[in-house]
Design a protein around this motif. Structure first.
Motif, PDB file in Angstrom:
ATOM      1  N   ILE A  72     -40.611-165.312 -29.826  1.00 51.73           N
ATOM      2  CA  ILE A  72     -40.309-165.578 -28.415  1.00 51.73           C
ATOM      3  C   ILE A  72     -38.801-165.483 -28.167  1.00 51.73           C
ATOM      4  O   ILE A  72     -38.301-165.961 -27.154  1.00 51.73           O
ATOM      5  CB  ILE A  72     -40.828-166.959 -27.971  1.00 51.73           C
ATOM      6  CG1 ILE A  72     -40.162-168.084 -28.765  1.00 51.73           C
ATOM      7  CG2 ILE A  72     -42.340-167.027 -28.105  1.00 51.73           C
ATOM      8  CD1 ILE A  72     -40.407-169.480 -28.188  1.00 51.73           C
ATOM      9  N   ILE A  73     -38.089-164.866 -29.100  1.00 48.10           N
ATOM     10  CA  ILE A  73     -36.635-164.709 -28.998  1.00 48.10           C
ATOM     11  C   ILE A  73     -36.300-163.232 -29.130  1.00 48.10           C
ATOM     12  O   ILE A  73     -36.790-162.552 -30.030  1.00 48.10           O
ATOM     13  CB  ILE A  73     -35.912-165.501 -30.095  1.00 48.10           C
ATOM     14  CG1 ILE A  73     -36.227-166.999 -29.990  1.00 48.10           C
ATOM     15  CG2 ILE A  73     -34.406-165.276 -30.021  1.00 48.10           C
ATOM     16  CD1 ILE A  73     -35.684-167.820 -31.143  1.00 48.10           C
ATOM     17  N   ASP A  74     -35.461-162.750 -28.251  1.00 45.08           N
ATOM     18  CA  ASP A  74     -35.007-161.358 -28.329  1.00 45.08           C
ATOM     19  C   ASP A  74     -33.490-161.302 -28.333  1.00 45.08           C
ATOM     20  O   ASP A  74     -32.811-162.201 -27.805  1.00 45.08           O
ATOM     21  CB  ASP A  74     -35.544-160.538 -27.154  1.00 45.08           C
ATOM     22  CG  ASP A  74     -37.003-160.150 -27.337  1.00 45.08           C
ATOM     23  OD1 ASP A  74     -37.510-160.250 -28.468  1.00 45.08           O
ATOM     24  OD2 ASP A  74     -37.649-159.778 -26.344  1.00 45.08           O
ATOM     25  N   THR A  75     -32.968-160.234 -28.935  1.00 39.41           N
ATOM     26  CA  THR A  75     -31.533-159.985 -28.959  1.00 39.41           C
ATOM     27  C   THR A  75     -31.219-158.796 -28.061  1.00 39.41           C
ATOM     28  O   THR A  75     -31.824-157.727 -28.198  1.00 39.41           O
ATOM     29  CB  THR A  75     -31.050-159.711 -30.392  1.00 39.41           C
ATOM     30  OG1 THR A  75     -31.201-160.901 -31.176  1.00 39.41           O
ATOM     31  CG2 THR A  75     -29.589-159.291 -30.404  1.00 39.41           C
ATOM     32  N   TYR A  76     -30.286-159.003 -27.149  1.00 35.65           N
ATOM     33  CA  TYR A  76     -29.865-157.951 -26.224  1.00 35.65           C
ATOM     34  C   TYR A  76     -28.442-157.502 -26.562  1.00 35.65           C
ATOM     35  O   TYR A  76     -27.599-158.317 -26.952  1.00 35.65           O
ATOM     36  CB  TYR A  76     -29.922-158.438 -24.782  1.00 35.65           C
ATOM     37  CG  TYR A  76     -31.331-158.524 -24.236  1.00 35.65           C
ATOM     38  CD1 TYR A  76     -31.932-157.421 -23.644  1.00 35.65           C
ATOM     39  CD2 TYR A  76     -32.064-159.700 -24.331  1.00 35.65           C
ATOM     40  CE1 TYR A  76     -33.229-157.488 -23.155  1.00 35.65           C
ATOM     41  CE2 TYR A  76     -33.362-159.780 -23.850  1.00 35.65           C
ATOM     42  CZ  TYR A  76     -33.938-158.673 -23.261  1.00 35.65           C
ATOM     43  OH  TYR A  76     -35.230-158.730 -22.780  1.00 35.65           O
ATOM     44  N   ALA A  77     -28.203-156.222 -26.403  1.00 31.02           N
ATOM     45  CA  ALA A  77     -26.862-155.665 -26.551  1.00 31.02           C
ATOM     46  C   ALA A  77     -26.270-155.486 -25.156  1.00 31.02           C
ATOM     47  O   ALA A  77     -26.667-154.572 -24.422  1.00 31.02           O
ATOM     48  CB  ALA A  77     -26.911-154.330 -27.282  1.00 31.02           C
ATOM     49  N   VAL A  78     -25.373-156.397 -24.774  1.00 35.08           N
ATOM     50  CA  VAL A  78     -24.766-156.309 -23.449  1.00 35.08           C
ATOM     51  C   VAL A  78     -23.493-155.474 -23.557  1.00 35.08           C
ATOM     52  O   VAL A  78     -22.679-155.669 -24.469  1.00 35.08           O
ATOM     53  CB  VAL A  78     -24.471-157.706 -22.861  1.00 35.08           C
ATOM     54  CG1 VAL A  78     -25.750-158.502 -22.691  1.00 35.08           C
ATOM     55  CG2 VAL A  78     -23.485-158.491 -23.699  1.00 35.08           C
ATOM     56  N   ARG A  79     -23.344-154.537 -22.647  1.00 37.88           N
ATOM     57  CA  ARG A  79     -22.175-153.668 -22.643  1.00 37.88           C
ATOM     58  C   ARG A  79     -20.973-154.456 -22.127  1.00 37.88           C
ATOM     59  O   ARG A  79     -21.038-155.096 -21.081  1.00 37.88           O
ATOM     60  CB  ARG A  79     -22.413-152.462 -21.747  1.00 37.88           C
ATOM     61  CG  ARG A  79     -23.587-151.594 -22.182  1.00 37.88           C
ATOM     62  CD  ARG A  79     -23.277-150.790 -23.426  1.00 37.88           C
ATOM     63  NE  ARG A  79     -24.434-150.023 -23.889  1.00 37.88           N
ATOM     64  CZ  ARG A  79     -24.408-149.210 -24.938  1.00 37.88           C
ATOM     65  NH1 ARG A  79     -23.302-149.046 -25.627  1.00 37.88           N
ATOM     66  NH2 ARG A  79     -25.497-148.560 -25.295  1.00 37.88           N
ATOM     67  N   LEU A  80     -19.881-154.404 -22.884  1.00 40.24           N
ATOM     68  CA  LEU A  80     -18.682-155.145 -22.509  1.00 40.24           C
ATOM     69  C   LEU A  80     -17.855-154.349 -21.510  1.00 40.24           C
ATOM     70  O   LEU A  80     -17.905-153.111 -21.451  1.00 40.24           O
ATOM     71  CB  LEU A  80     -17.866-155.468 -23.757  1.00 40.24           C
ATOM     72  CG  LEU A  80     -18.577-156.385 -24.764  1.00 40.24           C
ATOM     73  CD1 LEU A  80     -17.735-156.571 -26.027  1.00 40.24           C
ATOM     74  CD2 LEU A  80     -18.897-157.730 -24.133  1.00 40.24           C
ATOM     75  N   CYS A  81     -17.100-155.102 -20.702  1.00 41.12           N
ATOM     76  CA  CYS A  81     -16.296-154.472 -19.661  1.00 41.12           C
ATOM     77  C   CYS A  81     -15.106-155.367 -19.346  1.00 41.12           C
ATOM     78  O   CYS A  81     -15.040-156.523 -19.778  1.00 41.12           O
ATOM     79  CB  CYS A  81     -17.130-154.244 -18.389  1.00 41.12           C
ATOM     80  SG  CYS A  81     -17.803-155.774 -17.688  1.00 41.12           S
ATOM     81  N   GLU A  82     -14.179-154.842 -18.600  1.00 41.48           N
ATOM     82  CA  GLU A  82     -13.035-155.598 -18.086  1.00 41.48           C
ATOM     83  C   GLU A  82     -13.091-155.581 -16.567  1.00 41.48           C
ATOM     84  O   GLU A  82     -13.350-154.528 -15.964  1.00 41.48           O
ATOM     85  CB  GLU A  82     -11.716-154.995 -18.573  1.00 41.48           C
ATOM     86  CG  GLU A  82     -11.462-155.129 -20.071  1.00 41.48           C
ATOM     87  CD  GLU A  82     -11.193-156.575 -20.489  1.00 41.48           C
ATOM     88  OE1 GLU A  82     -10.884-157.398 -19.592  1.00 41.48           O
ATOM     89  OE2 GLU A  82     -11.291-156.874 -21.694  1.00 41.48           O
ATOM     90  N   PRO A  83     -12.874-156.726 -15.909  1.00 45.33           N
ATOM     91  CA  PRO A  83     -12.987-156.789 -14.439  1.00 45.33           C
ATOM     92  C   PRO A  83     -12.064-155.811 -13.710  1.00 45.33           C
ATOM     93  O   PRO A  83     -12.408-155.335 -12.627  1.00 45.33           O
ATOM     94  CB  PRO A  83     -12.620-158.251 -14.127  1.00 45.33           C
ATOM     95  CG  PRO A  83     -12.895-158.999 -15.385  1.00 45.33           C
ATOM     96  CD  PRO A  83     -12.592-158.046 -16.502  1.00 45.33           C
ATOM     97  N   ASP A  84     -10.898-155.535 -14.297  1.00 45.54           N
ATOM     98  CA  ASP A  84      -9.949-154.649 -13.613  1.00 45.54           C
ATOM     99  C   ASP A  84     -10.195-153.177 -13.910  1.00 45.54           C
ATOM    100  O   ASP A  84      -9.407-152.315 -13.490  1.00 45.54           O
ATOM    101  CB  ASP A  84      -8.516-155.038 -13.985  1.00 45.54           C
ATOM    102  CG  ASP A  84      -8.254-154.943 -15.488  1.00 45.54           C
ATOM    103  OD1 ASP A  84      -9.138-154.462 -16.234  1.00 45.54           O
ATOM    104  OD2 ASP A  84      -7.152-155.354 -15.923  1.00 45.54           O
TER     105      ASP A  84
END
Length: 960
Positions: A502-514
């Motif tokens: 019931i647990i998954d690992t996601y790869a979130v794409r990193l970014c910079e606000p500016d």
């Protein structure tokens, strides 16, 4: 088993929209349903049919249970001092330890008539002449304790009074423990109990899994009230009454100075002036406590990053195609040789490998870095424990207690896990036989949870009788407003940890606000196309020396980053682009939702048969295997908040954090999503028998870890119970004997050693020393491969030398068999995924030393498949290639003999190196179960047995 239509009107109400499952709100309950629930909650408990027993107890003296070491988990400072100096025990602190221990030698001659020599009669109420005390904290409730074990029997004339009494009794028996665990749940253990390294390790291991703010905790209380309908509202009212009772006892104990002595020892209250306070309990403490229990015993999955790393290592060794095939053979998601709980051929597909995986986000080789947790260490947090001769507040009279908690008030391995969040400490088993195969014609069950051995126990035994509540059993201390495992008027239930994914690992794409180019250390991430800042959650803990913890002053800060896809655990690059890996658990933000299911299990007007039991269990979002027995049926249901994953998502690996790969109907606000229907969870009614020992549930129900293979400790139960069932005439004593026989058996010796011996005996053994070692192993195997004493209390094993040889040989033989063929990188990766061994004396293993539970995790299935392939025997679902001697029998034999020679020559002092409790070379003591002190009281060790901590033996002769 296919789901059946509920017989009762109330069952029909809850068969559809009413259940509390994340993403399926309860607020839609209709007026009629609310009215029915309200009437049921107000009905008097114990109300029997006209021809039924007056107290609502249909077990007729045929229900029994046991929970060592004893009911009393509180000790004053004087009692702790007496325990340390003279070895005396407070009343009812250890009186269940002896009967529990004695079963290991007494089980061969066990009969139904002698069961209560080893178990406590769990009939409702306290017989005349057996009343030890009666407490009336309010006019509407009494707490009666029996003479034999001191168990609280709470009887209320109002529902509020009943729950108030439950909380009051919990304070009497577990006040200090409850206080400890609410601070663990908030990541504040060291600030509360001292800066010992073990305490630091525990909060660093637990808090990142549930890093809630106070607002998060309150939101979970509100969620149950808002979405739980009438039952949710009642549950929170019950919880508040329980907290009120707990606080009432806290105030009384503080006033009359009968509070636990650990408050003196940790500096919360001055032992001389009595200055200080015990912080009041709040309803949000229940959520914090539930988060500890849920994370320990009710989760499953995770570890996708480690799985990805071992897959990459396999692909590097063998190439992408062969490497993937070989990795899958070790992963064993649906091993055809695995022992099953539902063995009637029913299939329940879940979390399997998709034909065409989509969205996989495997890391670039060498790019993975773990996310740091600890910052700003000072003092002993930075330099390790330093000790002062005279801790603050020490006096000559209290010298025996100086430094008592320097190693931590909780064991360092309390939350030990195999590899990752996908698997918890070994726990729980169940044996049930249907009435068609018993002597009486009524079902028989022997079952219970293995929650570890502690002083006091994490569980607390109690009986609750009041409007809408009628049950006897155990609950986790601090969340015991209902009996969580036990018996009702004419039924009993128990659970084993299921740990489906019931647990998954996601790869979130990193970014910079500016808009700048992101790096691996960026704290912004793309959520549905928008650069979103990660939420920073922090906990700062500091401590100073106390009477029992002389660790020098220190402090540090823990920090985790939270996203809409869960908590950041690692950073890496995928295809050259920086990502953060996050862990998302379906029960996150829903730690206490299961309270609805437990409420139903305690309600005699709701659970009336096997079908309504299943419906109650379906409201529990923890990953458990639930078992049920009454006078007519046995039943099984697998609970858990199983998310509906997007098509093509492989839950074994990280997946891209994009809308196309999210859980169906995912909403991060309260972490809600669509769940798989109840009928898709493994379930069954009246199979010939059921066994469970944290094994695979059913065909196609994919394992969340690497451990469900050709050999599993559940095989020990399955073989014995299948034999009993075929013979027929099963009794409570016979089923208990089968359980205990398995509890003393070495899995390796019974299930794997026979094949190993075939290889060794494939040619004559010329070396006399090796020949003698093999003969000892053969004699041990022929005598049942058990780890049992020569006689009760001898503290010496029969076949002691064979046991020593096996303990020394197993890790050596596994390495000799597999490491040359796998190569170091893949060997190291796979042994991170699944530990090689977990024998009773393996203090390095996932459960730590002296923990009882053994043989849950190990390479025995791999060894068995590989050796049978070398022998030319049939193997269903073989490993991807042969390893022992590269598949050649003679070369395999040489490798085994070489490793056996090394093991046979290893002295007992090396195999059993000794620890704080045992001398080096003391084999029995190295295995022995020791109740790990969670406070100031200690107990003597007992004989190892691989058995539930709390255990019931039940056979109902009648039904309402």
């Amino acid at each position: 088993m296919r789901r059946r239509t509920p017989r009762t009107a109330l069952g029909a109400v809850f068969g559809g929209k009413g259940r509390l499952r994340s993403g399926r709100p309860l607020g839609s309950l209709g007026t009629t349903a609310v009215l029915v629930i309200t009437l049921c909650l107000g009905a008097p408990a114990g109300q029997a049919a006209a021809d039924g027993p007056a107290n609502g107890d249909y077990c007729a003296g045929q229900c029994a249970d046991i929970l060592p070491p004893g009911a009393n988990g509180s000790a004053t400072l004087a009692e702790i001092l007496a325990n340390r100096v003279f070895g005396t025990q407070p009343a009812h602190a250890d009186d269940e330890l002896g009967p529990y221990d004695a079963l290991s030698s007494g089980y061969p001659s066990l009969t139904d008539d002698t069961l209560t020599q080893f178990f406590n009669d769990s009939s409702f109420g306290v017989p005349d002449g057996q009343v030890a005390s009666v407490t009336r904290p309010r006019d509407d409730v009494t707490i009666t304790r029996d003479r034999k074990f001191g168990v609280p029997h709470v009887r209320g004339t109002t529902r509020y009074g009943t729950e108030f009494g439950a909380g009051y009794a919990a304070g009497q028996d577990r006040l200090w423990l409850i206080d400890l665990f609410r601070h663990i749940g908030r990541g504040e253990l060291t600030s509360f109990a001292g800066g010992a390294a073990a305490n630091q390790g525990l909060e660093q291991q637990f808090w990142p899994q549930a890093p809630y703010t106070e607002q998060d905790l309150q939101r979970q209380v509100d969620y149950i009230r808002e979405h739980g309908g009438a039952r949710g509202a009642q549950a929170m009212t019950d919880a508040q009454a329980y907290i009120d009772g707990l606080n009432a006892y806290r105030v009384k104990a503080r006033y009359d100075r009968t509070f636990p002595g650990e408050y003196d020892l940790t500096g919360k209250i001055d032992p001389i002036t009595n200055a200080g306070e015990i912080e009041p309990f709040r309803i949000t403490d229940m959520i914090a406590l539930a988060s500890v229990v849920g994370s320990l015993f009710g989760g499953g999955g995770g570890g996708e990053v480690d799985a990805a790393l071992s897959l990459l290592a396999a692909q590097q060794k063998y190439g992408v195609t062969d490497g993937t095939r070989i990795w899958e053979s070790f992963r064993g998601r649906n091993d055809p040789e695995a022992v099953l709980t539902v063995h009637d051929g029913s299939s329940f597909p879940y979390a399997g490998r998709p034909d065409q995986p989509r969205g996989e986000a495997l890391p670039d080789p060498g790019s993975v870095e773990a996310e740091p947790l600890v910052y700003d260490r000072t003092g002993s947090a930075e330099q390790g424990a330093r000790h002062r001769k005279d801790p603050v507040g020490a006096s000559a009279e209290l010298k025996p207690l100086r430094g008592l908690f320097d190693r931590g008030v909780l064991p360092a391995d309390l939350f030990s896990r195999q590899g990752d969040a996908s698997a918890v400490k070994g726990m729980s088993n169940a044996l049930l036989v249907s009435g068609a195969h018993t002597a009486s014609g009524h079902p028989v069950a022997v079952f219970g949870p293995q929650t570890g051995y502690f002083a006091p126990q994490l569980l607390m035994m109690q009986e609750l009788q009041g409007p809408g509540i009628s049950a006897h059993g155990v609950s986790f201390a601090g969340i015991g407003m209902y009996v969580e495992l036990g018996r009702g008027q004419d039924y009993a239930w128990s659970a084993t940890t299921a740990a489906q994914d019931i647990i998954d690992t996601y790869a979130v794409r990193l970014c910079e606000p500016d808009g700048r180019a992101p790096t691996k250390q960026s704290t912004g991430y793309l959520y549905h196309g928008t650069c979103t800042p990660m939420e920073k959650l922090e906990r700062t803990n500091s401590w100073k020396p106390t009477l029992a913890d002389s660790t020098a002053a220190g402090s540090y800060r823990m920090q985790v980053l939270r996203t809409n896809y869960g908590i950041v655990t690692h950073r890496a690059t995928v295809g050259g682009k920086p990502v953060a890996y996050t862990l998302l658990r379906s029960t996150y933000r829903h730690e206490a939702d299961s309270i609805i299911g437990f409420q139903m299990l305690n309600d005699p007007s709701y659970v009336t048969d096997a079908r309504t039991f299943e419906q109650a269990a379906a409201h529990i979002n923890y990953t458990f295997n639930w078992f049920y027995a009454d006078s007519r049926d046995i039943a099984y249901f697998n609970s858990g908040a199983n998310p509906q994953r997007a098509p093509g998502v492989d839950p074994s690996f990280p997946v891209d954090a994009e809308p196309a790969y999210e859980w169906k109907d995912f909403d991060p606000t309260d972490n809600t999503a669509a769940r798989t229907p109840d009928a898709q969870h493994p379930n069954s009614i009246d199979q010939d028998y059921y066994i469970s020992w944290n094994n695979k549930q059913a065909e196609d129900y994919s394992a969340a870890s690497f451990s469900f293979g050709a050999v599993h400790r559940a095989d020990l139960l399955d073989e014995r119970v299948r034999r009993l069932t075929r013979q027929g005439g099963v009794t409570r004593a016979a089923l208990t004997r089968a359980m205990e026989d398995a509890a003393l058996t070495d899995l390796r010796g019974e299930r794997v050693l026979p094949a190993l011996l075939k290889v060794l005996r494939s040619k004559p053994i010329d070396d006399p020393a090796l020949g003698a070692a093999v003969q000892r192993l053969e004699s041990w195997r022929d005598d049942g491969a058990q780890r049992r004493e020569t006689s009760a209390g001898s503290h010496r094993y029969a076949h002691a030398d064979a046991v020593r040889i096996m303990d020394a040989w197993w890790p050596k033989l596994v390495e000799a068999e597999f490491r040359p063929g796998l190569g170091d990188p893949l060997w190291n990766a796979l042994t991170r995924d699944l530990t090689v061994d977990e024998s009773p004396s393996a203090s390095h293993g996932p459960t730590g030393g002296h923990a009882g539970s053994s043989f849950q995790y190990g390479w025995w299935g791999y060894v068995d498949k590989d050796i049978r392939k070398v022998l030319g025997e049939p193997v269903d679902g073989p490993l991807g290639t042969a390893y022992c001697g590269a598949g050649a029998l003679d070369a395999c034999r040489d490798a085994l003999l070489t490793s056996l020679a090394e093991a046979a020559a290893e002295p007992a002092t090396t195999v059993y190196p000794g620890d704080d409790s045992c001398d080096a070379g003391d084999q029995w003591c190295s295995d022995a179960i020791i109740q790990r002190p969670l406070g100031g009281i200690e107990h003597d060790p007992i004989q190892w047995q691989n058995r539930p901590t709390y255990q019931q033996v039940v056979e109902f002769p009648d039904h309402r």
